[in-house]
Design an enzyme around this catalytic site. Structure first.
Site, PDB file in Angstrom:
ATOM      1  N   GLY A 140      43.545  25.471  49.049  1.00 14.07           N
ATOM      2  CA  GLY A 140      44.446  25.553  50.200  1.00 14.07           C
ATOM      3  C   GLY A 140      45.887  25.500  49.713  1.00 14.07           C
ATOM      4  N   SER A 157      42.078  26.581  42.510  1.00 11.94           N
ATOM      5  CA  SER A 157      43.232  27.104  43.232  1.00 11.94           C
ATOM      6  C   SER A 157      44.235  25.972  43.449  1.00 11.94           C
ATOM      7  CB  SER A 157      42.763  27.749  44.535  1.00 11.94           C
ATOM      8  OG  SER A 157      43.777  28.518  45.127  1.00 11.94           O
ATOM      9  N   TRP A 158      44.634  25.688  44.696  1.00 10.34           N
ATOM     10  CA  TRP A 158      45.490  24.531  44.935  1.00 10.34           C
ATOM     11  C   TRP A 158      44.833  23.257  44.390  1.00 10.34           C
ATOM     12  CZ3 TRP A 158      49.707  21.879  45.806  1.00 10.34           C
ATOM     13  CH2 TRP A 158      49.594  20.568  46.301  1.00 10.34           C
ATOM     14  N   ASP A 203      42.324  38.059  39.480  1.00  8.02           N
ATOM     15  CA  ASP A 203      42.746  37.125  40.526  1.00  8.02           C
ATOM     16  C   ASP A 203      44.091  37.593  41.083  1.00  8.02           C
ATOM     17  OD1 ASP A 203      43.610  34.928  42.039  1.00  8.02           O
ATOM     18  OD2 ASP A 203      42.651  33.494  40.693  1.00  8.02           O
ATOM     19  N   HIS A 244      39.495  35.769  42.670  1.00 10.63           N
ATOM     20  CA  HIS A 244      39.929  34.389  42.812  1.00 10.63           C
ATOM     21  C   HIS A 244      38.841  33.439  43.301  1.00 10.63           C
ATOM     22  CE1 HIS A 244      42.730  31.103  43.603  1.00 10.63           C
ATOM     23  NE2 HIS A 244      42.218  30.979  44.818  1.00 10.63           N
TER      24      HIS A 244
END
Length: 324
Positions: A42, A109-110, A266, A294
């Site tokens: 996120g 990711s985040w 990605d 991704h």
């Protein structure tokens, strides 16, 4: 246990934070195994039962939580007292609550950003890192995903045009400033339109091959609002980092092992992020997944993450035997 086998949580609960929020926490796998905490993406993406399957449940004590304002944490869509520093404090609260001396810190990711930030704050409690789809929280990383003329907008100009649709009347503003007005508009319909456009843009470009959102698939309104509102909040505040903070402070954790998995194609988190991180980390192993973008749900990414978790477990178990 093999990759892809469903794993049930053996404990779920909500932890009260000092400022009145409730953090959803679950445990699965082997309670006597290697502790690993997983940070979802996120920010605002929420966790999923699928995340349990990224680890060998026989080897790991799998700890998963929903970050503030999203998933099953309460209250939903909360932006007050929601910053990287708050999330780091929540993770440390979880460690102390479960009475875990040290653990592997994982995230995608985040979640990779948060894992690195936690590790640099509390390196003494970290055994190592398993990271996917590296996002370093720099202005250039935000530019790549959201601003015209940089990265993703050049590869997917048609999808990017749809992303801009809710803010076409605000062309005089920066894209994040324009979305600030729409995501916080007094009209609920306008807020939802902006949240859906924001979230669908990211979802469309998350996989190498076209996914359901590429073909006009619908998105859950609550999930879209959580992702858009919380991501926008963090990115408007440069992820609550100093410029280049994660790379500049890498020396605090670079003595620890790190397994990095990154999709070669990605489009959300550019490959340079993973390459720059691995280049500065002597004990990091970077695995390029050549047939993926991704998303952790892509077969190659999920397989590589599971293998990375097995490799990390083998290493830690060997170190433990050597130390005896």
């Amino acid at each position: 246990m093999s990759r892809g086998t469903a794993i049930e949580a053996f404990a779920t609960q909500w932890l009260d934070t000092p400022d009145g929020q409730q953090i959803y926490l679950e445990q699965s796998g082997n309670p006597n195994g290697i502790p690993v905490i997983y940070c979802h993406g996120g920010p605002g993406g929420g966790s999923s039962p699928f995340h349990r399957q990224l680890f060998d449940a026989a080897l790991y004590h799998i700890i998963i939580f929903d970050q503030r304002g999203c998933g099953l944490s309460r209250p939903a869509l909360q932006l007050n007292n929601n910053s990287t520093q708050h999330l780091i404090a929540d993770m440390e609260m979880i460690r102390q609550h479960l009475q875990i001396p040290n653990w592997v810190v994982a995230g995608g990711s985040w979640g990779s950003t948060l894992a690195l930030a936690y590790g640099q704050t509390y390196p003494q409690y970290c055994l190592g890192f398993i990271l996917r789809g590296i996002f370093l929280g720099r202005e250039q990383d935000i530019d790549w995903l959201y601003r015209a003329g940089f990265g993703a907008s050049q590869v997917f100009p048609d999808y990017y045009q749809d992303f801009l649709q809710p803010i076409t009347h605000l062309v005089h503003l920066d894209v994040l400033q324009a979305y600030q007005l729409q995501l916080h508009h007094q009209d609920e319909a306008i807020r939802l339109e902006a949240a859906l456009a924001w979230s669908i843009w990211e979802s469309r470009i998350a996989t190498l091959m076209p996914n359901e959102f590429s073909w006009g698939g619908e998105m859950d309104a609550q999930s879209a609002l959580a992702l858009a509102l919380i991501e926008h909040h963090y990115f408007m505040h440069q992820c609550f980092f100093e410029p280049n903070q994660l790379l500049d402070n890498l020396h605090k954790i670079s003595h620890l092992p790190c397994n990095i998995v990154h999709g070669r194609y990605d489009m959300i988190c550019k490959a340079e992020n993973a390459f720059s991180l691995a280049s500065r980390w002597p004990d990091a192993q970077l695995h390029w997944v050549l047939d993926a973008g991704h998303s952790a749900s892509e077969t190659g990414i999920a397989k590589a993450l599971y293998q990375a978790s097995r490799a990390m477990a083998d290493r830690l178990q060997t170190q433990a035997r050597t130390a005896v």
